[in-house]
Design an enzyme around this catalytic site. Structure first.
Site, PDB file in Angstrom:
ATOM      1  N   ARG A   1      41.286 -56.637  86.921  1.00 14.07           N
ATOM      2  CA  ARG A   1      40.386 -56.363  85.789  1.00 14.07           C
ATOM      3  C   ARG A   1      39.451 -55.199  86.108  1.00 14.07           C
ATOM      4  O   ARG A   1      39.017 -54.474  85.224  1.00 14.07           O
ATOM      5  CB  ARG A   1      39.539 -57.596  85.459  1.00 14.07           C
ATOM      6  CG  ARG A   1      40.332 -58.788  84.954  1.00 14.07           C
ATOM      7  CD  ARG A   1      39.383 -59.824  84.340  1.00 14.07           C
ATOM      8  NE  ARG A   1      39.990 -61.136  84.230  1.00 14.07           N
ATOM      9  CZ  ARG A   1      40.781 -61.533  83.229  1.00 14.07           C
ATOM     10  NH1 ARG A   1      41.049 -60.709  82.248  1.00 14.07           N
ATOM     11  NH2 ARG A   1      41.279 -62.745  83.197  1.00 14.07           N
TER      12      ARG A   1
ATOM     13  N   ASP B   1      44.149 -58.337  82.973  1.00 13.00           N
ATOM     14  CA  ASP B   1      44.497 -58.901  84.277  1.00 13.00           C
ATOM     15  C   ASP B   1      45.966 -59.206  84.407  1.00 13.00           C
ATOM     16  O   ASP B   1      46.697 -59.307  83.424  1.00 13.00           O
ATOM     17  CB  ASP B   1      43.743 -60.218  84.479  1.00 13.00           C
ATOM     18  CG  ASP B   1      44.335 -61.339  83.622  1.00 13.00           C
ATOM     19  OD1 ASP B   1      44.410 -61.166  82.396  1.00 13.00           O
ATOM     20  OD2 ASP B   1      44.756 -62.370  84.190  1.00 13.00           O
TER      21      ASP B   1
ATOM     22  N   ASP C   1      40.777 -56.949  74.061  1.00 11.48           N
ATOM     23  CA  ASP C   1      41.398 -55.899  74.864  1.00 11.48           C
ATOM     24  C   ASP C   1      42.676 -55.391  74.237  1.00 11.48           C
ATOM     25  O   ASP C   1      42.910 -54.201  74.141  1.00 11.48           O
ATOM     26  CB  ASP C   1      41.649 -56.413  76.304  1.00 11.48           C
ATOM     27  CG  ASP C   1      42.370 -57.771  76.350  1.00 11.48           C
ATOM     28  OD1 ASP C   1      42.688 -58.337  75.284  1.00 11.48           O
ATOM     29  OD2 ASP C   1      42.605 -58.263  77.465  1.00 11.48           O
TER      30      ASP C   1
ATOM     31  N   PHE D   1      53.674 -54.510  80.025  1.00 10.52           N
ATOM     32  CA  PHE D   1      52.566 -55.351  80.476  1.00 10.52           C
ATOM     33  C   PHE D   1      51.605 -54.488  81.283  1.00 10.52           C
ATOM     34  O   PHE D   1      51.944 -53.982  82.343  1.00 10.52           O
ATOM     35  CB  PHE D   1      53.060 -56.544  81.300  1.00 10.52           C
ATOM     36  CG  PHE D   1      51.981 -57.553  81.529  1.00 10.52           C
ATOM     37  CD1 PHE D   1      51.674 -58.507  80.564  1.00 10.52           C
ATOM     38  CD2 PHE D   1      51.228 -57.523  82.699  1.00 10.52           C
ATOM     39  CE1 PHE D   1      50.651 -59.425  80.762  1.00 10.52           C
ATOM     40  CE2 PHE D   1      50.198 -58.444  82.910  1.00 10.52           C
ATOM     41  CZ  PHE D   1      49.915 -59.395  81.931  1.00 10.52           C
ATOM     42  N   VAL D   2      50.406 -54.310  80.768  1.00  9.97           N
ATOM     43  CA  VAL D   2      49.448 -53.392  81.385  1.00  9.97           C
ATOM     44  C   VAL D   2      48.280 -54.152  82.009  1.00  9.97           C
ATOM     45  O   VAL D   2      47.970 -55.270  81.609  1.00  9.97           O
ATOM     46  CB  VAL D   2      48.915 -52.359  80.358  1.00  9.97           C
ATOM     47  CG1 VAL D   2      50.034 -51.457  79.879  1.00  9.97           C
ATOM     48  CG2 VAL D   2      48.240 -53.037  79.171  1.00  9.97           C
TER      49      VAL D   2
ATOM     50  N   GLY E   1      39.495 -60.865  78.850  1.00  4.68           N
ATOM     51  CA  GLY E   1      40.040 -59.503  78.886  1.00  4.68           C
ATOM     52  C   GLY E   1      39.165 -58.434  78.263  1.00  4.68           C
ATOM     53  O   GLY E   1      39.271 -57.258  78.605  1.00  4.68           O
TER      54      GLY E   1
ATOM     55  N   ASP F   1      48.739 -57.929  70.876  1.00  2.00           N
ATOM     56  CA  ASP F   1      50.133 -57.991  71.321  1.00  2.00           C
ATOM     57  C   ASP F   1      50.936 -58.715  70.244  1.00  2.00           C
ATOM     58  O   ASP F   1      51.286 -58.120  69.236  1.00  2.00           O
ATOM     59  CB  ASP F   1      50.154 -58.691  72.687  1.00  2.00           C
ATOM     60  CG  ASP F   1      51.529 -58.773  73.328  1.00  2.00           C
ATOM     61  OD1 ASP F   1      52.431 -58.052  72.904  1.00  2.00           O
ATOM     62  OD2 ASP F   1      51.710 -59.577  74.268  1.00  2.00           O
TER      63      ASP F   1
ATOM     64  N   LYS G   1      50.170 -53.100  70.680  1.00  2.00           N
ATOM     65  CA  LYS G   1      51.607 -52.879  70.867  1.00  2.00           C
ATOM     66  C   LYS G   1      52.245 -52.991  69.484  1.00  2.00           C
ATOM     67  O   LYS G   1      52.570 -54.095  69.042  1.00  2.00           O
ATOM     68  CB  LYS G   1      52.192 -53.943  71.805  1.00  2.00           C
ATOM     69  CG  LYS G   1      51.613 -53.902  73.223  1.00  2.00           C
ATOM     70  CD  LYS G   1      52.217 -55.013  74.083  1.00  2.00           C
ATOM     71  CE  LYS G   1      51.545 -55.095  75.434  1.00  2.00           C
ATOM     72  NZ  LYS G   1      51.933 -56.299  76.195  1.00  2.00           N
TER      73      LYS G   1
END
Ligand code: 5GP
Ligand code: MG
Length: 185
Positions: A171, A165, A106, A158-159, A50, A109, A137
């Protein structure tokens, strides 16, 4: 059949490429200011896959001598948007002993991925350990995992895009956004 166009699958764009570009340049300045005053060598540890786009943009704005050691962790196997237990796919590709280490990811979370990578790196006794993430987040970030540089705080969505991805797709979307709900089971 024609190749599907990426942007048609995106419901909302949270950050456009220009905004990401500006923030990454600012982050690079914040990071450079910290490492310019450290003695010794810097090693970046990007978490694959990511972080690849963020990494590529960030390091070209960082006028600091550095090495790169890769590590691959997967917490969202396949077509899921629910975090699983992070699995190590590839161990650290370089020696970080005595080096100043900057982990690059990336998104922060639940923190499971970065916690696992921190533990792996600490075993090798780095000179220092810091972390840069493009997204966080805050609703889920646990108090026991520290990150030092954050691009943007986002809601618990969820991005995808800019390296992130869904089922290994999206991506290469230059923006960061949320997919149309019917595409995510
Ligand atoms: P954590 O271990 O902090 O829960 O999750 C970190 C990893 O899960 C990230 O490195 C990223 O690969 C993936 N992840 C977490 N949230 C998202 C998200 O909103 N979108 C995507 N595409 N991946 C995410
Ligand atoms: Mg990841």
């Amino acid at each position: 059949m024609h190749m599907a166009r990426l942007e048609a699958d995106v419901e909302t764009i949270l950050f456009r490429r220009e905004q990401i570009e500006r923030r990454v340049r600012e982050l690079a300045r914040e990071i450079a200011a910290v490492y310019e005053v450290e003695e010794g060598g810097l090693t970046l540890v990007p978490i694959l896959s990511g972080s690849i786009i963020f990494l590529a943009d960030l390091i070209r704005e960082l006028p600091v001598k550095m090495k790169i050691a890769l590590v691959q962790i997967s917490a969202y196997p396949g077509a899921t948007t629910r975090a699983g237990k992070p699995r190590t796919i590839m161990q650290l590709s370089g020696d970080v002993r005595g080096r100043h280490v900057l982990v690059v990811d990336d998104i922060f979370d639940t923190g499971g991925t970065i916690r696992a990578v921190h533990a792996m790196i600490r075993e090798h006794q780095p000179a220092s350990l810091r972390t840069a993430v493009l997204l966080r987040k805050p609703a889920k970030a646990p108090p026991d995992v520290q990150v030092d540089f954050v691009g943007f705080d986002i809601e618990d969505l969820f991005v995808v895009g800019y390296g992130l991805d869904f089922d290994d797709l999206y991506r290469n979307l230059p923006h960061i956004g949320v997919l149309r709900p019917e595409l995510m089971p």
